[in-house]
Design a protein around this motif. Sequence first.
Motif, short mmCIF file in Angstrom:
data_model
loop_
_atom_site.label_atom_id
_atom_site.label_comp_id
_atom_site.label_asym_id
_atom_site.label_seq_id
_atom_site.Cartn_x
_atom_site.Cartn_y
_atom_site.Cartn_z
N ALA A 1 -9.27 6.06 29.39
CA ALA A 1 -9.46 6.61 28.22
C ALA A 1 -8.32 6.60 27.40
N ARG A 2 -8.27 6.74 26.11
CA ARG A 2 -6.98 6.46 25.15
C ARG A 2 -6.07 7.70 25.05
N ASP A 3 -6.35 8.78 25.75
CA ASP A 3 -5.44 9.90 25.83
C ASP A 3 -4.16 9.23 26.76
N GLN B 1 -14.16 11.47 18.03
CA GLN B 1 -13.47 10.95 19.29
C GLN B 1 -12.35 11.75 19.73
N ILE B 2 -11.69 11.11 20.80
CA ILE B 2 -10.37 11.64 21.41
C ILE B 2 -9.60 10.45 21.38
N PRO B 3 -8.13 10.48 21.41
CA PRO B 3 -7.48 11.76 21.34
C PRO B 3 -7.17 11.94 19.93
N LEU C 1 -4.73 -2.80 30.31
CA LEU C 1 -4.96 -2.22 31.53
C LEU C 1 -6.79 -2.30 31.25
N ARG C 2 -7.41 -2.24 30.10
CA ARG C 2 -8.83 -2.18 29.97
C ARG C 2 -9.44 -3.30 30.63
N LEU C 3 -8.64 -4.24 30.75
CA LEU C 3 -9.07 -5.82 31.39
C LEU C 3 -9.48 -5.74 32.86
N1 LIG Z 1 -9.40 3.54 17.31
C1 LIG Z 1 -9.43 4.69 18.21
C2 LIG Z 1 -10.51 4.62 19.26
C3 LIG Z 1 -10.78 6.11 19.88
C4 LIG Z 1 -11.70 6.05 20.80
O1 LIG Z 1 -12.77 4.87 20.67
N2 LIG Z 1 -11.95 6.88 21.69
C5 LIG Z 1 -12.89 7.08 22.63
C6 LIG Z 1 -12.44 7.13 24.16
S1 LIG Z 1 -11.06 6.22 24.66
C7 LIG Z 1 -13.92 8.04 22.49
O2 LIG Z 1 -13.54 9.11 21.90
N3 LIG Z 1 -15.22 7.71 22.67
C8 LIG Z 1 -16.33 8.66 22.52
C9 LIG Z 1 -17.22 8.38 21.33
O3 LIG Z 1 -16.87 7.57 20.58
O4 LIG Z 1 -18.20 9.23 21.29
C10 LIG Z 1 -7.89 5.05 18.81
O5 LIG Z 1 -7.33 4.19 19.07
O6 LIG Z 1 -7.83 6.32 18.74
#
Ligand SMILES: N[C@@H](CCC(=O)N[C@@H](CS)C(=O)NCC(=O)O)C(=O)O
Length: 213
Positions: free
Chosen positions: A19-21, A58-60, A172-174
């Motif tokens: 997860a991107r946090d 979305q997060i973060p 890392l996502r790969l």
């Molecule tokens: N481009 C954004 C992408 C953010 C993103 O995709 N976050 C995901 C978590 S890694 C999220 O919140 N997913 C849930 C959703 O989209 O509902 C960034 O780099 O911050």
Amino acid sequence: MTITITAFERSPDGGKGLARDTRVRWALEEAGLPYEVHLVSFGAMKEPAHLAIHPFGQIPTYEEGDLVLFETGAIVFHIAERYAGLLPKDANARARAITWMFAALNTMEPPILDLGIARIQESDKSWSKERLPLVEDRVRNRLHQLSNRLGDVDWLDGGFSAGDLMMVSVLLRLKPSGLLNEFPSLSSYVARGEARPAYKRAFDAQAAINIGP
Ligand SMILES: N[C@@H](CCC(=O)N[C@@H](CS)C(=O)NCC(=O)O)C(=O)O
């Protein structure tokens, strides 16, 4: 001033750090900045209170006094610009490190995300078996190019920078796909990133929420 980020209350990856946090935590750890975490559920992410700080639900996110940021590229850049440790002082080297941040997010991450979608969300589609190799080859092509550029050095441009932090985070996502193993120099590059004490602290902090201590 207190820094607060948001993260999943329960990450879909079960604490693997994807997860991107994690990349924001890593940048904060590299910069030696303490931070607080506000955990949000999938439902809460789509509620007005969260949409006010993240328009796409979305997060973060990143809050520091009056400043509210979303998008990990912008957040990591903000941290790197203001605190030592993530961007070189030399103006040209700094511009190149920022270029690598953009390359990670704009050139590497899109096909990698597409692969994740193809492997998981589309796996039950009738056309999935035909599409998957095409998506994999697009990722392979980028990995091949990146590996050629990296050569046998440790980091993309001199010392470790925010460009490497973002590139390693994206690569890392790969891991679940196994594609990274086809490129030993990139596997080692990612392992070097993961071995950094700041990364380990970031990883452990998100894991403590998702899988417990
Ligand atoms: N481009 C954004 C992408 C953010 C993103 O995709 N976050 C995901 C978590 S890694 C999220 O919140 N997913 C849930 C959703 O989209 O509902 C960034 O780099 O911050």
